[in-house]
Design a protein around this motif. Structure first.
Motif: not given
Length: 361
Positions: A249-257
Motif C-alpha cells: 500500500q505504501r509503495l503504491l501511494e508513493i508511486a501515485a505522487r
C-alpha cells in the motif's frame, strides 16, 4: 561503515523479463547462479518462500554445498505466516494478520530459547505448547540472525523488539528514515539498548551511462508488464486479492505522487506489478546507482538487497560494475575521512508514455 550485499536466487532459468513458467528445480542452474553471486562479491542470497514455491531449506543446502563464502538467507513463515489472508488460505491458515505477527513473535522467542537451553524445558503459549523439549544442536556461530520485515505498526513492534535485522522495501529516503525511526522507537520501548540493522531492497536497472539505462528501464518495464498481464511469472500464485500488505500500500501511494524520487528511485514498476513484492528500481549509470545506494548507506542501512528483473544477468552486472564502486567509495571514506570517489552523472528524469515526466518534489 561496512555494507553487505544480498541478492535473490532462482531455482530454474526464468525471470519476469524472460519467463519460463512451470519449470522444475534445476540443481545445475542453482549452482551456476550461486557461484556467480559469490564471484560477484555478494555476501548473502535470499531463498524466497511462497505457497506454491519450493522448500527454501533444500535450496539453501544446495547453495551451501557448492559455494565457500556466500550465505543463504532462508525466508521462513512460522506456521506459514505471511502478509495476505488469500495467500495464507492456500496453506490452510485462517488467523488474521495481527495474530500472525503475534504468532511470529512467540515463534522467534521459542527459537532463540531452543538455541541456548541445555536442559529440557516447557512452553505453554497462545500459539505453541510443548513439554520437556531440548534441542540436540546449537547454531554453528552461537546464534542465527533473525530478520523481520514489514511496514505495519505490528511489524515495527515485533521487529523492533526482536529483530537482529529489519527489512524494508525501497522507498524514498525520507520515508525510509521515518520507518527506521519507528523501528528504533519500538526497540527502545522494548528495553533494548541497540536497534536492528536495516535491510533495504531495490531492483536496479543499470547501463554505462544514464540515457541508455533509462531506455533499458522502459524496455524492461514493458516486458514485465506483458509478463504480468499474461499471468506468466508466478502471477497466479502471487495474486492476493485486495492488498492487505501495508508495504505494498505504501509503495503504491508513493508511486501515485511521482514516478521518480530522490537521485534515481523509480516507483513506476510498483504500479505495473501491483506492488506484490519488492519492485522499486534504481535507474541510471553504474555510478549513479552506486551513489544512490550510498545515499541509503548514509541514512543508516548496512544491508542492501539488489536483484534485477533479468535476475542472473543483472546480478552479474551488479557484481562487475556496481558493488565495486560502492565498496571503493566506502574504503576511500575510511582511508581519508572524505567523500568523493564516485562522481555520478546528473540524474535524468524519464518521460512517461510521451507525457511530461512526474518528478516527485
Amino acid at each position: 561503515m561496512t555494507v553487505e550485499f544480498i541478492s535473490l536466487i532462482n531455482v530454474w532459468e526464468s525471470s519476469e523479463v524472460h519467463p519460463r513458467p512451470g519449470g522444475a528445480p534445476d540443481a545445475a542452474y542453482i549452482r551456476k547462479y550461486a557461484r556467480s553471486l559469490e564471484d560477484g562479491g555478494f555476501d548473502y542470497t535470499l531463498v524466497a518462500y511462497y505457497s506454491a514455491g519450493y522448500d527454501p531449506f533444500t535450496v539453501s543446502a544446495t547453495i551451501a554445498a557448492c559455494t565457500d563464502r556466500i550465505k543463504p538467507i532462508v525466508a521462513l513463515r512460522p506456521n506459514t505466516s505471511g502478509g495476505s489472508d488469500t495467500e495464507q488460505a492456500r496453506q490452510g491458515d485462517y488467523i488474521n494478520k495481527d495474530e500472525r505477527y503475534a504468532r511470529s513473535e512467540e515463534y522467534v522467542q521459542i527459537m532463540r530459547r531452543a538455541w541456548t537451553e541445555t536442559s529440557p524445558w516447557d512452553h505453554h503459549g497462545p500459539f505453541y505448547r510443548f513439554d520437556n523439549f531440548v534441542a540436540g544442536y546449537r547454531p554453528v556461530n552461537g546464534t542465527i540472525p533473525v530478520s523481520i520485515g514489514g511496514s505495519s505498526s505490528e511489524a515495527y513492534r515485533v521487529g523492533g523488539a526482536l529483530g537482529d535485522i529489519f527489512g524494508l522495501w525501497g522507498e524514498p529516503l525520507a520515508e525510509t528514515r521515518e520507518q527506521m525511526d519507528r523501528v528504533a522507537e519500538q526497540a527502545r520501548l522494548a528495553g533494548r539498548t541497540d536497534v536492528p540493522r536495516t535491510w533495504v531492497t531495490f531492483r536496479p536497472i543499470v547501463a554505462a551511462t544514464d540515457d541508455p539505462a533509462w531506455e533499458k528501464a522502459h524496455r524492461t518495464l514493458a516486458a514485465v508488464d506483458q509478463t504480468h498481464r499474461g499471468g506468466g511469472f508466478l502471477k497466479a500464485s502471487l495474486s492476493q486479492g485486495a492488498l492487505q500488505n501495508v508495504g505494498s500500500q505504501r509503495l503504491l501511494e508513493i508511486a501515485a505522487r511521482g514516478d521518480v524520487h530522490d537521485r534515481a528511485l523509480w516507483m513506476l514498476p510498483a504500479q505495473v506489478t501491483g506492488a506484490m513484492g519488492a519492485s522499486t528500481a534504481l535507474v541510471g549509470s553504474y555510478e549513479t546507482v552506486a551513489a544512490a545506494i550510498l545515499d541509503y548507506v548514509d541514512l543508516g542501512a548496512d544491508l542492501v538487497s539488489i536483484r534485477g528483473y533479468d535476475n542472473l544477468n543483472d546480478a552479474i552486472d551488479y557484481g562487475r560494475f556496481v558493488l565495486p564502486l560502492v565498496r571503493q567509495e566506502l574504503a576511500h571514506r575510511e582511508a581519508t575521512g572524505q567523500r568523493g570517489a564516485i562522481v555520478p552523472q546528473p540524474p535524468i528524469t524519464p518521460a512517461r508514455n510521451g507525457s511530461e515526466p512526474r518528478k516527485a518534489s
